[in-house]
Design a protein around this motif. Sequence first.
Motif, PDB file in Angstrom:
ATOM      1  N   GLY A 173     -66.164 -26.907 -41.785  1.00  0.00           N
ATOM      2  CA  GLY A 173     -67.239 -25.938 -41.651  1.00  0.00           C
ATOM      3  C   GLY A 173     -68.459 -26.225 -42.493  1.00  0.00           C
ATOM      4  N   ASP A 174     -68.396 -27.217 -43.362  1.00  0.00           N
ATOM      5  CA  ASP A 174     -69.529 -27.531 -44.242  1.00  0.00           C
ATOM      6  C   ASP A 174     -70.291 -28.761 -43.754  1.00  0.00           C
ATOM      7  N   GLU A 175     -70.270 -28.995 -42.438  1.00  0.00           N
ATOM      8  CA  GLU A 175     -70.957 -30.124 -41.802  1.00  0.00           C
ATOM      9  C   GLU A 175     -70.439 -31.469 -42.308  1.00  0.00           C
ATOM     10  N   THR A 176     -69.144 -31.527 -42.591  1.00  0.00           N
ATOM     11  CA  THR A 176     -68.491 -32.792 -42.927  1.00  0.00           C
ATOM     12  C   THR A 176     -67.371 -33.042 -41.928  1.00  0.00           C
ATOM     13  N   VAL A 177     -66.907 -34.276 -41.882  1.00  0.00           N
ATOM     14  CA  VAL A 177     -65.866 -34.662 -40.946  1.00  0.00           C
ATOM     15  C   VAL A 177     -64.892 -35.601 -41.645  1.00  0.00           C
ATOM     16  N   SER A 178     -63.627 -35.560 -41.259  1.00  0.00           N
ATOM     17  CA  SER A 178     -62.603 -36.462 -41.780  1.00  0.00           C
ATOM     18  C   SER A 178     -62.000 -37.239 -40.620  1.00  0.00           C
ATOM     19  N   PHE A 179     -61.628 -38.485 -40.892  1.00  0.00           N
ATOM     20  CA  PHE A 179     -61.008 -39.338 -39.885  1.00  0.00           C
ATOM     21  C   PHE A 179     -59.562 -39.609 -40.274  1.00  0.00           C
ATOM     22  N   PHE A 180     -58.703 -39.668 -39.275  1.00  0.00           N
ATOM     23  CA  PHE A 180     -57.314 -40.026 -39.531  1.00  0.00           C
ATOM     24  C   PHE A 180     -56.732 -40.687 -38.280  1.00  0.00           C
ATOM     25  N   VAL A 181     -55.632 -41.415 -38.484  1.00  0.00           N
ATOM     26  CA  VAL A 181     -54.906 -42.015 -37.371  1.00  0.00           C
ATOM     27  C   VAL A 181     -53.773 -41.077 -36.989  1.00  0.00           C
ATOM     28  N   ASP A 182     -53.794 -40.611 -35.766  1.00  0.00           N
ATOM     29  CA  ASP A 182     -52.744 -39.756 -35.233  1.00  0.00           C
ATOM     30  C   ASP A 182     -51.680 -40.664 -34.619  1.00  0.00           C
ATOM     31  N   CYS A 183     -50.524 -40.746 -35.268  1.00  0.00           N
ATOM     32  CA  CYS A 183     -49.446 -41.641 -34.802  1.00  0.00           C
ATOM     33  C   CYS A 183     -48.660 -40.985 -33.677  1.00  0.00           C
ATOM     34  N   ASN A 184     -49.345 -40.735 -32.571  1.00  0.00           N
ATOM     35  CA  ASN A 184     -48.756 -39.984 -31.463  1.00  0.00           C
ATOM     36  C   ASN A 184     -48.113 -40.878 -30.404  1.00  0.00           C
ATOM     37  N   ASN A 185     -48.131 -42.197 -30.628  1.00  0.00           N
ATOM     38  CA  ASN A 185     -47.541 -43.155 -29.691  1.00  0.00           C
ATOM     39  C   ASN A 185     -48.149 -43.026 -28.298  1.00  0.00           C
ATOM     40  N   ALA A 186     -49.454 -42.777 -28.249  1.00  0.00           N
ATOM     41  CA  ALA A 186     -50.150 -42.736 -26.960  1.00  0.00           C
ATOM     42  C   ALA A 186     -50.214 -44.113 -26.320  1.00  0.00           C
ATOM     43  N   GLY A 187     -50.031 -45.161 -27.133  1.00  0.00           N
ATOM     44  CA  GLY A 187     -49.886 -46.492 -26.582  1.00  0.00           C
ATOM     45  C   GLY A 187     -51.101 -47.393 -26.693  1.00  0.00           C
ATOM     46  N   ALA A 188     -50.850 -48.687 -26.577  1.00  0.00           N
ATOM     47  CA  ALA A 188     -51.895 -49.706 -26.538  1.00  0.00           C
ATOM     48  C   ALA A 188     -52.196 -50.045 -25.085  1.00  0.00           C
ATOM     49  N   GLU A 189     -53.414 -50.491 -24.840  1.00  0.00           N
ATOM     50  CA  GLU A 189     -53.791 -50.887 -23.481  1.00  0.00           C
ATOM     51  C   GLU A 189     -53.441 -52.355 -23.265  1.00  0.00           C
ATOM     52  N   PHE A 190     -52.810 -52.647 -22.151  1.00  0.00           N
ATOM     53  CA  PHE A 190     -52.394 -54.012 -21.820  1.00  0.00           C
ATOM     54  C   PHE A 190     -53.004 -54.375 -20.477  1.00  0.00           C
ATOM     55  N   VAL A 191     -53.840 -55.409 -20.479  1.00  0.00           N
ATOM     56  CA  VAL A 191     -54.533 -55.849 -19.268  1.00  0.00           C
ATOM     57  C   VAL A 191     -54.013 -57.224 -18.873  1.00  0.00           C
ATOM     58  N   HIS A 192     -53.631 -57.368 -17.630  1.00  0.00           N
ATOM     59  CA  HIS A 192     -53.230 -58.659 -17.064  1.00  0.00           C
ATOM     60  C   HIS A 192     -54.338 -59.109 -16.122  1.00  0.00           C
ATOM     61  N   ALA A 193     -54.895 -60.288 -16.402  1.00  0.00           N
ATOM     62  CA  ALA A 193     -56.030 -60.783 -15.628  1.00  0.00           C
ATOM     63  C   ALA A 193     -55.826 -62.242 -15.262  1.00  0.00           C
ATOM     64  N   VAL A 194     -56.621 -62.711 -14.301  1.00  0.00           N
ATOM     65  CA  VAL A 194     -56.615 -64.108 -13.877  1.00  0.00           C
ATOM     66  C   VAL A 194     -58.051 -64.602 -13.883  1.00  0.00           C
ATOM     67  N   ALA A 195     -58.283 -65.768 -14.481  1.00  0.00           N
ATOM     68  CA  ALA A 195     -59.604 -66.402 -14.489  1.00  0.00           C
ATOM     69  C   ALA A 195     -59.584 -67.526 -13.457  1.00  0.00           C
ATOM     70  N   ASP A 196     -60.111 -67.250 -12.305  1.00  0.00           N
ATOM     71  CA  ASP A 196     -60.082 -68.222 -11.214  1.00  0.00           C
ATOM     72  C   ASP A 196     -60.910 -69.451 -11.567  1.00  0.00           C
ATOM     73  N   GLY A 197     -60.313 -70.615 -11.410  1.00  0.00           N
ATOM     74  CA  GLY A 197     -61.045 -71.862 -11.583  1.00  0.00           C
ATOM     75  C   GLY A 197     -61.293 -72.288 -13.007  1.00  0.00           C
ATOM     76  N   VAL A 198     -60.772 -71.551 -13.991  1.00  0.00           N
ATOM     77  CA  VAL A 198     -60.985 -71.888 -15.399  1.00  0.00           C
ATOM     78  C   VAL A 198     -59.735 -72.578 -15.939  1.00  0.00           C
ATOM     79  N   SER A 199     -59.923 -73.745 -16.536  1.00  0.00           N
ATOM     80  CA  SER A 199     -58.806 -74.495 -17.113  1.00  0.00           C
ATOM     81  C   SER A 199     -58.923 -74.520 -18.623  1.00  0.00           C
ATOM     82  N   VAL A 200     -57.869 -74.955 -19.289  1.00  0.00           N
ATOM     83  CA  VAL A 200     -57.867 -75.053 -20.749  1.00  0.00           C
ATOM     84  C   VAL A 200     -58.988 -75.964 -21.231  1.00  0.00           C
ATOM     85  N   SER A 201     -59.222 -77.056 -20.527  1.00  0.00           N
ATOM     86  CA  SER A 201     -60.254 -78.007 -20.950  1.00  0.00           C
ATOM     87  C   SER A 201     -61.653 -77.400 -20.914  1.00  0.00           C
TER      88      SER A 201
END
Length: 281
Positions: free
Chosen positions: A88-116
Amino acid sequence: MASTIRIISTSTVCAAIHKEPHLKIHLTPWDLHGLLMDTIQRGLVFHKPKPEYDPHQVTLIQKLQKSLSRTLDFFFPLAGRLATIEHGDETVSFFVDCNNAGAEFVHAVADGVSVSDIIEQTYVPDHIVSSFFPLNGKSRNNEVTSKPLLTVQVTELVDGIFIGCTINHAVIDGTYFWHFFNSWSEFSRGFDSLSKPPVLERWFLTYTDSPIRIPFFKKEQLHGTFIPQPLKQRVFHFPAESIAKLKAKANAEIGTHKISSFQLFKHSCLIFGDPLFVINN
């Protein structure tokens, strides 16, 4: 050459065991400093692993998802969310909520791109590599409340795999980033336990109140109008043979056999074998 990225799937990976469902981790002064910084982005490129017979037909992507879930059992804050408390005094606090909402996992393909196309360049080909990080330049640490703290993108190349991770810098630093990555690699290689479990406790100075209150700010107050010129990043490619020779030489000079590739280069992560090189994007 600009890569064409096809997103195959986007999913949420949670910790297999939700150990601390009600835990709130308040940020220290050093953590709060990270709110003003960009996210940590690191990626490793590997040659595509040889296919192995699997009677259960479990794909590489499924194996990585399962091992990531197991890793989040230990690094459970990364499966949580950054949250705020407005006072209420125009301040804010930050914290990590360990709610196990999860990490984002993206599976993608790079067409035509090689390691070289990546490792044989003098400079990191940002026009290719930037697309391997889904949050590349799109958000800062203070903008990701209620969003995943960890985003992983596994991009299939013609002859390789690129694994890119983006993590909120207010929650983890560079050292713990690689601790997480190497822990994930251990579970990916079939380990039953971690060789070095993380220490996730935050320490506050005795005269510091917790949670720390900071003045409430608006997004436009955090971003200046100065946009620095992009810097080119050089590619240094160390073949596996060279790494083996350097490791043997280092061990011989000290009279031990315990110096690892990770200690030698500070970035060796053996998910499928020695990485070809690391991208610090």
